[in-house]
Scaffold this active site. Structure first.
Site, PDB file in Angstrom:
ATOM      1  N   VAL A  60       3.721  -0.750   5.973  1.00  0.00           N
ATOM      2  CA  VAL A  60       5.040  -0.129   5.835  1.00  0.00           C
ATOM      3  C   VAL A  60       5.823  -0.640   4.627  1.00  0.00           C
ATOM      4  O   VAL A  60       6.779   0.005   4.194  1.00  0.00           O
ATOM      5  CB  VAL A  60       5.857  -0.333   7.133  1.00  0.00           C
ATOM      6  CG1 VAL A  60       6.354  -1.787   7.237  1.00  0.00           C
ATOM      7  CG2 VAL A  60       7.022   0.638   7.229  1.00  0.00           C
ATOM      8  N   TYR A  61       5.427  -1.779   4.052  1.00  0.00           N
ATOM      9  CA  TYR A  61       6.185  -2.309   2.919  1.00  0.00           C
ATOM     10  C   TYR A  61       6.104  -1.324   1.750  1.00  0.00           C
ATOM     11  O   TYR A  61       5.031  -1.057   1.213  1.00  0.00           O
ATOM     12  CB  TYR A  61       5.647  -3.666   2.479  1.00  0.00           C
ATOM     13  CG  TYR A  61       5.809  -4.778   3.487  1.00  0.00           C
ATOM     14  CD1 TYR A  61       6.671  -4.672   4.580  1.00  0.00           C
ATOM     15  CD2 TYR A  61       5.104  -5.972   3.349  1.00  0.00           C
ATOM     16  CE1 TYR A  61       6.810  -5.692   5.496  1.00  0.00           C
ATOM     17  CE2 TYR A  61       5.249  -7.011   4.257  1.00  0.00           C
ATOM     18  CZ  TYR A  61       6.100  -6.855   5.333  1.00  0.00           C
ATOM     19  OH  TYR A  61       6.234  -7.882   6.242  1.00  0.00           O
ATOM     20  N   SER A  62       7.271  -0.813   1.379  1.00  0.00           N
ATOM     21  CA  SER A  62       7.367   0.211   0.325  1.00  0.00           C
ATOM     22  C   SER A  62       6.387   1.351   0.585  1.00  0.00           C
ATOM     23  O   SER A  62       5.820   1.945  -0.336  1.00  0.00           O
ATOM     24  CB  SER A  62       7.145  -0.405  -1.057  1.00  0.00           C
ATOM     25  OG  SER A  62       8.175  -1.333  -1.344  1.00  0.00           O
ATOM     26  N   LEU A  63       6.204   1.648   1.883  1.00  0.00           N
ATOM     27  CA  LEU A  63       5.376   2.777   2.339  1.00  0.00           C
ATOM     28  C   LEU A  63       4.001   2.792   1.675  1.00  0.00           C
ATOM     29  O   LEU A  63       3.545   3.816   1.155  1.00  0.00           O
ATOM     30  CB  LEU A  63       6.105   4.103   2.107  1.00  0.00           C
ATOM     31  CG  LEU A  63       7.400   4.272   2.908  1.00  0.00           C
ATOM     32  CD1 LEU A  63       7.996   5.646   2.690  1.00  0.00           C
ATOM     33  CD2 LEU A  63       7.173   3.999   4.398  1.00  0.00           C
ATOM     34  N   LYS A  88      -0.505  -5.391   8.236  1.00  0.00           N
ATOM     35  CA  LYS A  88       0.056  -5.121   9.557  1.00  0.00           C
ATOM     36  C   LYS A  88       0.090  -3.629   9.856  1.00  0.00           C
ATOM     37  O   LYS A  88       0.024  -2.792   8.950  1.00  0.00           O
ATOM     38  CB  LYS A  88       1.482  -5.667   9.660  1.00  0.00           C
ATOM     39  CG  LYS A  88       1.657  -7.090   9.199  1.00  0.00           C
ATOM     40  CD  LYS A  88       3.094  -7.554   9.359  1.00  0.00           C
ATOM     41  CE  LYS A  88       3.334  -8.845   8.610  1.00  0.00           C
ATOM     42  NZ  LYS A  88       3.339  -8.670   7.144  1.00  0.00           N
TER      43      LYS A  88
END
Length: 322
Positions: A60-63, A88
């Site tokens: 999910v970090y910066s999609l 993750k």
């Protein structure tokens, strides 16, 4: 650099982990403060030079763009076999039925997507980013076990949940002979110490290592009280560390740092590192001195009077990451 086993597993990790939430494409809308690929390069180079071999990111970090940047950086500055790579799964990546959560469909879909973005055929540590109350724990743990058996992950970990939830997941895996978690990525720092109540005891009893995120409280314990950064104005997670009741803690860090002639970050991180449950705090750098200060903290040994001064002003907080 020092190295240690992650909990009681056989996985050896550097005692400082490189947090990669700081790297990504701001166009994703995930954050306004992430460093793009060009700006991120010096941090990967420095991590390798310092011996930081444990790198942590998330889908999910910066999609997804953080994973892409991390994958290319491994090939540029190191070798895949020399890096302990963690990512993750849980948060929404798209609106489809497998776009979020910990269903079998979501886990199988998202591990493959992460591997494509990272440019590798396996991750060393695959972590559930949160507990999923909408999916039976048996479904989640069997799917994670199958990911390991398929060779797509070497170990599994969890992040940010109540101790009873983590215990339920571990017990379910043990009962069925499935792969169990070797790590817990939890919020832990001088301002947020709630993991000491139940989680740390559970981790010690079950041989699981803690890899804390926000070990410096989003930088709040690294500068005198009252000083602000641009990120604090836009990051809601960072703003929650700006409560007046926590000012005496920051003041104690400042006094000890000044008396020792070292940066406040080294004092605050040395305190985290001395906790028996902690294997490797995750440091997300945005300035080059962040990583060098983190590594220097390994050589800072606080005496009992200093520890008392750092801990005596703690006030309870309600965990806000679950």
């Amino acid at each position: 650099m020092e190295y240690t086993r992650l909990g009681q597993s056989g996985l050896k990790v550097s005692r400082i982990a490189l947090g990669c939430m700081s790297f990504g494409d701001n166009a994703s809308g995930f954050s306004t403060w992430a460093l793009d690929e060009e700006a991120a390069q010096p941090f990967f180079r420095q991590a390798v030079e310092l011996g930081i071999t444990f790198w942590d990111t998330a889908n999910v970090y910066s999609l997804g763009t953080s994973e892409e940047i991390v994958g290319r950086a491994i090939n540029t500055y190191s070798r895949r076999d020399d890096i302990v790579l963690a990512t993750k799964v849980h948060f929404r990546m798209h609106d489809g039925p497998g776009g979020q959560g910990l269903s079998r469909k979501a886990i199988m879909e998202n591990i493959d997507a992460s591997l494509r973005r990272l440019g590798t055929d396996y991750v060393d540590l695959y972590q559930i980013h949160r507990f999923d109350p909408n999916t039976p724990v048996e479904e989640t743990m069997e799917a994670l076990h199958d990911v390991v058996k398929a060779g797509k992950a070497r170990y599994i970990g969890a992040s940010a949940m109540w101790a009873w939830q983590f215990s339920k997941l571990q017990y379910t895996a043990r009962l069925n002979g499935w792969t169990r978690f070797v790590s817990m990525q939890d919020e832990y720092n001088l301002i947020m110490r709630e993991e000491e109540r139940e989680m740390f005891g559970l981790l010690a009893d079950s041989g699981v290592g803690s890899i804390p995120f926000s070990p410096l409280a989003k930088g709040r314990v690294c500068r005198p009280w009252g000083e602000h950064t641009a990120r604090m104005d836009v990051d809601p997670v960072g703003r929650r560390y700006d409560q007046d009741a926590d000012a005496p803690i920051v003041g104690a860090v400042q006094r000890i740092a000044e008396s020792r002639g070292i940066p406040m970050a080294q004092v605050a991180l040395a305190w985290v590192l001395r906790q028996p449950a902690v294997s490797a705090p995750i440091v997300g750098p945005t300035k080059l001195h962040h990583l060098s200060d983190a590594v220097a903290a390994l050589d800072v040994h606080l005496d009992e009077n200093e520890v008392h001064e750092l801990e005596e002003h703690y006030v309870p907080h309600i965990p806000r990451s679950f």
